[in-house]
Design a protein around this motif. Structure first.
Motif, PDB file in Angstrom:
ATOM      1  N   GLY A 116      22.124  74.697  64.761  1.00 22.86           N
ATOM      2  CA  GLY A 116      21.651  74.795  63.386  1.00 22.86           C
ATOM      3  C   GLY A 116      20.734  73.679  62.941  1.00 22.86           C
ATOM      4  O   GLY A 116      20.365  73.618  61.763  1.00 22.86           O
ATOM      5  N   LYS A 117      20.363  72.802  63.863  1.00 21.85           N
ATOM      6  CA  LYS A 117      19.500  71.671  63.510  1.00 21.85           C
ATOM      7  C   LYS A 117      18.236  71.680  64.344  1.00 21.85           C
ATOM      8  O   LYS A 117      18.159  72.326  65.381  1.00 21.85           O
ATOM      9  N   GLU A 118      17.247  70.939  63.871  1.00 18.60           N
ATOM     10  CA  GLU A 118      16.007  70.829  64.616  1.00 18.60           C
ATOM     11  C   GLU A 118      16.185  69.857  65.780  1.00 18.60           C
ATOM     12  O   GLU A 118      17.049  68.982  65.763  1.00 18.60           O
ATOM     13  N   ARG A 119      15.329  70.017  66.777  1.00 20.75           N
ATOM     14  CA  ARG A 119      15.341  69.097  67.895  1.00 20.75           C
ATOM     15  C   ARG A 119      14.933  67.719  67.407  1.00 20.75           C
ATOM     16  O   ARG A 119      14.002  67.582  66.619  1.00 20.75           O
ATOM     17  N   GLU A 120      15.646  66.682  67.875  1.00 17.52           N
ATOM     18  CA  GLU A 120      15.358  65.329  67.432  1.00 17.52           C
ATOM     19  C   GLU A 120      15.183  64.378  68.594  1.00 17.52           C
ATOM     20  O   GLU A 120      15.728  64.574  69.685  1.00 17.52           O
ATOM     21  N   PHE A 121      14.431  63.326  68.330  1.00 20.92           N
ATOM     22  CA  PHE A 121      14.203  62.280  69.318  1.00 20.92           C
ATOM     23  C   PHE A 121      15.484  61.480  69.543  1.00 20.92           C
ATOM     24  O   PHE A 121      16.201  61.162  68.602  1.00 20.92           O
ATOM     25  N   VAL A 122      15.741  61.131  70.810  1.00 17.32           N
ATOM     26  CA  VAL A 122      16.893  60.304  71.164  1.00 17.32           C
ATOM     27  C   VAL A 122      16.454  58.971  71.753  1.00 17.32           C
ATOM     28  O   VAL A 122      16.873  57.912  71.293  1.00 17.32           O
ATOM     29  N   SER A 123      15.580  59.039  72.759  1.00 19.66           N
ATOM     30  CA  SER A 123      15.207  57.827  73.460  1.00 19.66           C
ATOM     31  C   SER A 123      13.928  58.054  74.249  1.00 19.66           C
ATOM     32  O   SER A 123      13.586  59.192  74.561  1.00 19.66           O
ATOM     33  N   ALA A 124      13.226  56.966  74.561  1.00 16.04           N
ATOM     34  CA  ALA A 124      12.007  57.052  75.346  1.00 16.04           C
ATOM     35  C   ALA A 124      11.877  55.832  76.236  1.00 16.04           C
ATOM     36  O   ALA A 124      12.439  54.769  75.948  1.00 16.04           O
ATOM     37  N   ILE A 125      11.098  56.015  77.296  1.00 11.12           N
ATOM     38  CA  ILE A 125      10.845  54.923  78.226  1.00 11.12           C
ATOM     39  C   ILE A 125       9.405  55.026  78.687  1.00 11.12           C
ATOM     40  O   ILE A 125       8.883  56.118  78.922  1.00 11.12           O
ATOM     41  N   THR A 126       8.749  53.873  78.790  1.00  9.85           N
ATOM     42  CA  THR A 126       7.364  53.881  79.236  1.00  9.85           C
ATOM     43  C   THR A 126       7.258  54.235  80.714  1.00  9.85           C
ATOM     44  O   THR A 126       8.254  54.208  81.447  1.00  9.85           O
ATOM     45  N   TYR A 127       6.051  54.531  81.162  1.00  9.90           N
ATOM     46  CA  TYR A 127       5.854  55.038  82.524  1.00  9.90           C
ATOM     47  C   TYR A 127       6.341  54.053  83.583  1.00  9.90           C
ATOM     48  O   TYR A 127       6.842  54.447  84.629  1.00  9.90           O
ATOM     49  N   SER A 128       6.248  52.760  83.279  1.00  8.32           N
ATOM     50  CA  SER A 128       6.683  51.738  84.241  1.00  8.32           C
ATOM     51  C   SER A 128       8.156  51.384  84.088  1.00  8.32           C
ATOM     52  O   SER A 128       8.722  50.679  84.913  1.00  8.32           O
ATOM     53  N   GLY A 129       8.758  51.845  83.001  1.00 10.38           N
ATOM     54  CA  GLY A 129      10.133  51.461  82.699  1.00 10.38           C
ATOM     55  C   GLY A 129      10.239  50.141  81.966  1.00 10.38           C
ATOM     56  O   GLY A 129      11.335  49.661  81.699  1.00 10.38           O
ATOM     57  N   GLY A 130       9.098  49.572  81.602  1.00  4.69           N
ATOM     58  CA  GLY A 130       9.108  48.248  81.007  1.00  4.69           C
ATOM     59  C   GLY A 130       9.568  48.192  79.562  1.00  4.69           C
ATOM     60  O   GLY A 130      10.023  47.145  79.089  1.00  4.69           O
ATOM     61  N   ARG A 131       9.436  49.288  78.851  1.00  8.02           N
ATOM     62  CA  ARG A 131       9.859  49.321  77.438  1.00  8.02           C
ATOM     63  C   ARG A 131      10.692  50.560  77.181  1.00  8.02           C
ATOM     64  O   ARG A 131      10.416  51.632  77.709  1.00  8.02           O
ATOM     65  N   THR A 132      11.681  50.389  76.333  1.00 12.22           N
ATOM     66  CA  THR A 132      12.533  51.509  75.952  1.00 12.22           C
ATOM     67  C   THR A 132      12.640  51.581  74.427  1.00 12.22           C
ATOM     68  O   THR A 132      12.453  50.576  73.731  1.00 12.22           O
ATOM     69  N   TYR A 133      12.945  52.770  73.949  1.00 13.90           N
ATOM     70  CA  TYR A 133      13.016  53.030  72.516  1.00 13.90           C
ATOM     71  C   TYR A 133      14.214  53.944  72.249  1.00 13.90           C
ATOM     72  O   TYR A 133      14.532  54.807  73.078  1.00 13.90           O
ATOM     73  N   TYR A 134      14.840  53.744  71.095  1.00 12.48           N
ATOM     74  CA  TYR A 134      16.029  54.529  70.773  1.00 12.48           C
ATOM     75  C   TYR A 134      16.033  54.942  69.311  1.00 12.48           C
ATOM     76  O   TYR A 134      15.591  54.205  68.435  1.00 12.48           O
ATOM     77  N   ALA A 135      16.594  56.121  69.070  1.00 12.37           N
ATOM     78  CA  ALA A 135      16.886  56.516  67.701  1.00 12.37           C
ATOM     79  C   ALA A 135      18.005  55.623  67.165  1.00 12.37           C
ATOM     80  O   ALA A 135      18.857  55.143  67.927  1.00 12.37           O
ATOM     81  N   ASP A 136      17.999  55.408  65.874  1.00 13.05           N
ATOM     82  CA  ASP A 136      19.022  54.550  65.271  1.00 13.05           C
ATOM     83  C   ASP A 136      20.439  55.056  65.569  1.00 13.05           C
ATOM     84  O   ASP A 136      21.369  54.267  65.713  1.00 13.05           O
ATOM     85  N   SER A 137      20.590  56.359  65.673  1.00 10.26           N
ATOM     86  CA  SER A 137      21.915  56.949  65.869  1.00 10.26           C
ATOM     87  C   SER A 137      22.519  56.630  67.237  1.00 10.26           C
ATOM     88  O   SER A 137      23.738  56.756  67.409  1.00 10.26           O
ATOM     89  N   VAL A 138      21.694  56.231  68.195  1.00 10.68           N
ATOM     90  CA  VAL A 138      22.208  55.955  69.536  1.00 10.68           C
ATOM     91  C   VAL A 138      21.920  54.532  69.985  1.00 10.68           C
ATOM     92  O   VAL A 138      22.372  54.125  71.063  1.00 10.68           O
ATOM     93  N   LYS A 139      21.183  53.779  69.196  1.00 10.77           N
ATOM     94  CA  LYS A 139      20.819  52.413  69.564  1.00 10.77           C
ATOM     95  C   LYS A 139      22.078  51.584  69.757  1.00 10.77           C
ATOM     96  O   LYS A 139      22.998  51.617  68.941  1.00 10.77           O
ATOM     97  N   GLY A 140      22.126  50.864  70.858  1.00 12.73           N
ATOM     98  CA  GLY A 140      23.294  50.060  71.167  1.00 12.73           C
ATOM     99  C   GLY A 140      24.370  50.805  71.932  1.00 12.73           C
ATOM    100  O   GLY A 140      25.335  50.192  72.393  1.00 12.73           O
ATOM    101  N   ARG A 141      24.234  52.132  72.034  1.00 15.91           N
ATOM    102  CA  ARG A 141      25.201  52.920  72.817  1.00 15.91           C
ATOM    103  C   ARG A 141      24.565  53.518  74.066  1.00 15.91           C
ATOM    104  O   ARG A 141      25.085  53.383  75.162  1.00 15.91           O
ATOM    105  N   PHE A 142      23.461  54.218  73.922  1.00 13.80           N
ATOM    106  CA  PHE A 142      22.817  54.902  75.043  1.00 13.80           C
ATOM    107  C   PHE A 142      21.828  53.974  75.742  1.00 13.80           C
ATOM    108  O   PHE A 142      21.256  53.065  75.123  1.00 13.80           O
ATOM    109  N   THR A 143      21.621  54.232  77.031  1.00 17.32           N
ATOM    110  CA  THR A 143      20.631  53.482  77.803  1.00 17.32           C
ATOM    111  C   THR A 143      19.775  54.443  78.606  1.00 17.32           C
ATOM    112  O   THR A 143      20.301  55.246  79.375  1.00 17.32           O
TER     113      THR A 143
END
Length: 120
Positions: A42-69
């Protein structure tokens, strides 16, 4: 065109862990920034996490930051999402896709997704 296959989902109790995998075909995988997205019923697709092509930078949604890797292994053409301490609100179908790091919008093809269900 990169083709994607997600796996690793399942049914776990709250507080449990899962590791999702996204296997990509195609020789250009290592040149793509990659992201994980999820869609709950019942919800729209949402962003969770991202990683750059080299793996050098990662990004997280606030809802998973500090939990997911998020991580990736370019030699195996695979991106991972380690999910410890799962909560019922993490229940969703999880998808991976190539991602524009500036806009955090996905592009290209989607896999079939992998279902994650967290019981309370």
């Amino acid at each position: 065109q990169v083709q994607l296959v997600e796996s690793g989902g399942g049914l776990v109790q709250a507080g449990g862990s899962l590791r999702l995998s996204c296997a990509a075909s195609g020789r250009s995988f290592s040149s793509y920034n990659m992201g994980w997205f999820r869609q709950a019923p019942g919800k729209e697709r949402e962003f969770v996490s991202a990683i750059t092509y080299s793996g050098g930078r990662t990004y997280y949604a606030d809802s998973v930051k500090g939990r997911f890797t998020i991580s990736r292994d370019n030699a195996k053409n695979t991106v991972y999402l380690q999910m410890p301490n799962l909560k019922p609100e993490d229940t969703a179908i999880y998808y991976c896709a190539a991602i524009n790091i500036i806009t955090m919008k996905p592009f290209g093809s989607w896999g079939q997704g992998t279902q994650v269900t967290v019981s309370s």
